[in-house]
Design a protein around this motif. Structure first.
Motif, short mmCIF file in Angstrom:
data_model
loop_
_atom_site.label_atom_id
_atom_site.label_comp_id
_atom_site.label_asym_id
_atom_site.label_seq_id
_atom_site.Cartn_x
_atom_site.Cartn_y
_atom_site.Cartn_z
N ALA A 120 0.87 -1.08 0.15
CA ALA A 120 0.05 -0.02 0.01
C ALA A 120 0.83 0.97 0.26
O ALA A 120 1.79 1.31 0.77
CB ALA A 120 -0.46 -0.03 0.88
N VAL A 121 0.67 2.07 -0.48
CA VAL A 121 1.61 3.81 -0.38
C VAL A 121 1.19 3.95 0.83
O VAL A 121 0.70 3.97 1.62
CB VAL A 121 0.66 4.54 -1.38
CG1 VAL A 121 1.73 5.45 -1.56
CG2 VAL A 121 -0.13 4.22 -3.14
N GLY A 122 2.17 4.54 0.82
CA GLY A 122 2.65 4.74 2.50
C GLY A 122 2.35 6.18 2.60
O GLY A 122 1.64 7.13 2.17
N TYR A 123 2.13 6.64 3.75
CA TYR A 123 1.60 7.72 4.88
C TYR A 123 0.26 8.32 4.49
O TYR A 123 0.26 9.28 4.62
CB TYR A 123 3.65 8.93 4.06
CG TYR A 123 4.50 8.69 3.96
CD1 TYR A 123 5.09 8.84 5.52
CD2 TYR A 123 5.61 7.89 3.01
CE1 TYR A 123 6.45 7.61 5.74
CE2 TYR A 123 6.88 7.94 3.06
CZ TYR A 123 7.30 7.73 4.11
OH TYR A 123 8.84 7.19 4.61
N SER A 169 4.80 5.40 8.14
CA SER A 169 4.92 5.24 7.14
C SER A 169 4.06 4.38 6.52
O SER A 169 3.24 4.15 5.39
CB SER A 169 6.25 4.57 6.55
OG SER A 169 7.16 3.69 7.72
N LYS A 170 3.65 3.58 7.07
CA LYS A 170 2.99 1.82 6.91
C LYS A 170 1.56 2.35 8.05
O LYS A 170 1.25 1.57 7.99
CB LYS A 170 3.42 0.70 7.72
CG LYS A 170 4.60 0.34 7.29
CD LYS A 170 4.79 -1.59 7.45
CE LYS A 170 6.47 -1.46 6.09
NZ LYS A 170 6.77 -2.98 7.01
N ARG A 181 -1.33 2.61 7.05
CA ARG A 181 -3.02 2.12 7.09
C ARG A 181 -3.18 0.92 8.39
O ARG A 181 -4.48 1.26 9.09
CB ARG A 181 -2.80 0.82 6.10
CG ARG A 181 -1.55 -1.14 5.69
CD ARG A 181 -1.86 -1.23 4.90
NE ARG A 181 -0.35 -1.20 4.45
CZ ARG A 181 -0.05 -2.63 3.37
NH1 ARG A 181 -0.98 -3.25 2.71
NH2 ARG A 181 0.97 -3.07 2.82
#
Lengths: 344, 344, 344, 344
Positions: free
Chosen positions: B31-34, B236-237, B239
């Motif tokens: 998944a895209v970060g941030y 960052s992660k 989610r």
């Protein structure tokens, strides 16, 4: 695009299943907060086993947090910190180092993200002159933000110069595991034994949900617990941070994850070499591949596999592999590149 | 002592099983970060549904982090922040508010942890006078650090005064859920509708592994993403932070957890009332019980159930209940107290 | 060595006699402190006459003080400030800009101390990306730390780019008078009319005992009085600061002083040109002469006329002239150089 | 109103003629900047003679500057500083202490501006507990902001407690001369001999144009020169700061000035005692008179003699005398009060 394993960053991957299991395993009953629990204490022991008895261990939430704890502990606002221009502390932390420490950063241009003694020397003037920020720390990243890796000898040389000049050596080890795998050495050989004074040891990019550790080697750390708290990096339910590191350091999980990511980067680089329009720009020594690609290729590729442009002017991009990258991901990506190139 | 459910703090409890399940449910693929991922985006929508469309949502790691993001966003270093002396920002964050914001805190003595307009007024002097830090924010905690709860009317009265004086109202809602249950009102009625400008909404103390949210109501938040990053509070992660809140806000989990904790505090208080040597010092309006107990009782009790002394001089202690507190825990604890009292 | 007029710095000179007289002239009776006195008020009017009605005037003690007031007023900690590597704010203020503002400085290598739009452009990336400090201010020095001077056109070009990119232009005018003389233009043409947003206007290096002014052009300055006080730059007996500037701005004293210093620098440069072992390295456009000299000459010369080495590696030195430099000082110095060269 | 000698503040007075003369006396030729000149060096010797050989001397521009240098030198951001609520550092410096040091101030309510050991004790909890700012400095003001004076014994008692608890004692001596006169003791007896670790010694309020000194007693001061520079408190033309102190410390000027001001305050207080509507609220031990006066008297009086209201609610005002206050000023003022009272 969702849920595809891409090459944007090793922090786009998820959590390693063993880490999730470890988390679940401590999810019972109450535990004293802020690190005075059993899990945290036994994980600290694990770090001491790996890095030596005089290691002091402070868990933090993320890499920026770990770095600014390290900085605040070792330098004062009138000091300066010498680092490569590409250092995470210099370009990826929104000025957190300056804000938290009050210090000046002295960024050095390098070709490959690696600092040399000669680079450092060029900033060693005005010592004792109150008009100049006084250099007190050198910060290097292992593996570097460009995917390159310092040899143990290179680190020792830097550390020697740093200590001879009454400074400290900080290592940003957000991808320390990838470097250890790359060098085939232990963490200890590459850090405390090579002269590193304080290390930010990364977990998030190697399969944790979150979590970094600041390790101090042979330092007075009396102030650090206050610094961590004041920096808002002290987790109340600490056992959940600690147990992730326990899992990472158990059964060689750190090694397996990093090793896999490194191998995947090599494979990606190997397959790209057959494409003449793509020029790999850095030696692939850890889990990143840097390449100059045709600029009109960038957006079409990003639509299917998101990744970051490293240098707009040069049309240079960064592709990172992760513990969960699969060969099929690489094949899919390389084929896509070929397809897009053919259809131009 | 390990793993016993005690009364030291609601952050000594573990993670609610539904939250752990939610975490596992997003642990697939990349998944895209941030925060640019689906899970985070849909959790933001959930917050907007609860607090109104003009709410802006910023996830953070912990309560101190959330509070200092809120402060930095709204005040400048020459401002002062009025708060009760017992406020978490004043006594439990190792000076993080001063360090991060540069501001002066103006702590007000209160009997019950609740600020009044009259308290605030006493600090409203020197306005426009450059020698004085300029009051710009009032910070209240809901539920308070003393377990008491502001009524919606009380909040409105404070907000009215605050806004009439060109200031902002911050609410530290580390235990906002417990307050909502206590008042029988919605989050919205107690916050944005009552005039709160910025809210630290807590998750950790109500069953999450970690995670707090800063909510801005009708404010310009252009600067906040930078402030969060610079404060080392950007996961960052993301989610994995967001999905915990999604779980908390789904199926009334927040309500069930907080309601249970509040009921347990009531039960504890009720059972303690029969012990003449124990004097409950604050109305039990959320999940904390404050009591003066014989001072020689403290250490023997702590050996079996760890808890914090609130006020050494008065021999006043704090007992917190949690989402996972069981009646048997209370019985065990009350019996222990009785036993220790009898054996004196 | 004492009391010899040398070439170390224009701040080694004393106070111009007219300035001392002016100080004595206000030394009677009491005056309200902190700037609410007549002398200060009429000096502010004088600045408004010179720079325009929308100018806001804040006196400070010294150049570093003035600069950090300007910075704190215009930028926030997550911003960055682009400046030449040789800028006083970058190398001569012991990190005060970073400490006071929390910002990152982005130092640009230049040959002559002058920034160009192209230099600035190379740092304009990551805009809107929260991981990067956001560029918000460009700082140029007029005359530069290398004795060179921006033309009005050059400043306008920079200002145009700066404003088009939603940034502010700061000018460090520690030697603004020397630049105005050099260009033959008014202060206004070179600053507010050319697009400068905030100016540190220097007095100390042009004949005052101490004192600098921060001038804001068309800016909201509501916060500045608090910033100045919090920065410890608010003089209580302000009339003594203000009256020095009144003297400087009266009877063209600023012009006469700066003009004299510039002429002396020219003379020094002219006479040095006949010495083949000395290589002047920068155009002499204000009151400084930069030259590469035989390295074994430095110490013997310094024993009789103290001055600063600019660049150790290149054996480059800096010689500054002042309002009180006399032709005989120059002759004495040049003869000394010749003598030392002959005796090698 | 202009130029009338009033009772607003001892910094509304001008510069003592001897000080102006001293300034003129060093106004010849060049001198090395930043304190490496003869005048500064011999003034430092003078301070060492007065305070002892182990005293380290750092000149600053103003009182706030001196105080924040002292603080930054001795404490770190996670520390707290205990001081009376009325301390200049707490209420008159626009939050400079918090901003510069990052620390929390712990203001203590007192009746007379004087701290006691018992006051300090009440803040000595949470030692070693990372959630609390750690008390590390106690700051007292001599003479206090309320015109009262600590006895040498009182200072010793505080210092004893402070040192026994591993803290430092700071003294804000903006009016130290007035206190020395009041106690009839030397500076040394009241400071270093009584256990003070760091002193802000004031000149501005006792006849200087500007200038304060920070004196460190038996401390490691390696960092202080950098701190002073970074705090923008390093004067380039230092001889003009130093020579003012040389004048102040010569021919007993400090004593004559302070003694005169104290006597004038006594006279003012004596004459006010005959006015039944005026109630003097603090013992007149230095050069300030605090009094509750009819509130409708304040504005009419201020129109002719400006002064500050100390406490709006109580209608308490502050009248300060100065080295140049004349008996006729007092008579004029007292007569005016009587006249205004009669005409009500």
């Amino acid at each position: 695009m969702s849920n595809i394993r891409g090459f944007a960053s090793d922090n786009n991957s998820g959590v390693h299943p063993d880490v999730l299991k470890a988390i679940a395993s401590v999810n019972n009953g109450h535990a004293v907060g802020y690190g005075d629990d059993e899990v945290t204490q036994r994980t600290i022991v694990k770090f001491k086993e790996l890095f030596g008895e005089t290691t002091e261990v402070f868990f933090a939430y993320n890499g920026t947090g770990a770095n600014v704890i390290a900085l605040q502990a070792m330098v004062r606002p009138y000091n300066s910190i010498i680092c490569p221009e590409t250092a995470h502390i210099n370009v990826d932390e929104c000025g957190a180092p300056e804000k938290h420490s009050g210090c000046k950063l002295l960024p050095v241009k390098t070709g490959n993200g690696k600092l040399t003694v000669s680079d450092i020397k060029s900033y060693m003037h005005g010592i004792g002159f109150e008009h100049h920020s006084q250099p007190k720390m050198v910060s290097i990243t292992q593996a570097t933000e460009l995917g390159t890796v310092y040899s143990v000898e290179e680190i020792k040389e830097i550390a020697g110069y740093v200590h001879a000049n009454n400074m400290y050596l900080h290592m940003d080890g957000a991808r320390l595991s990838n470097a250890a795998v790359s060098l085939g050495c232990t963490f200890k050989e590459m850090t405390v034994d090579a002269g590193v004074d304080v290390l930010s040891f990364g977990g998030t990019k190697n399969g944790l949900m979150y979590g970094e550790v600041v390790l101090f080697f042979n330092q007075d750390v009396e102030a650090v617990k206050y610094i961590r708290k004041q920096t808002a990096q002290l987790h109340s339910k600490m056992r959940y941070t600690a147990v992730q590191f326990e899992a990472l350091l158990s059964n060689n999980l750190w090694y397996r994850n990093a090793s896999h990511a490194n191998v995947m980067a090599q494979k990606l680089a190997d397959k790209l070499k057959s494409i003449p329009q793509i020029k790999i720009t850095q030696p692939v020594e850890s889990n990143g591949v840097f390449a100059i690609i045709p600029s009109d290729l960038i957006e079409p590729l990003q639509e299917e596999f998101f990744f970051y442009v490293w240098n707009d002017e040069k049309s240079e991009v960064r592709w990172m592999t992760s513990f969960d990258t699969q060969e099929e991901d690489i094949d899919k990506f390389v084929n896509l590149i070929k397809e897009k190139l053919n259809n131009r």
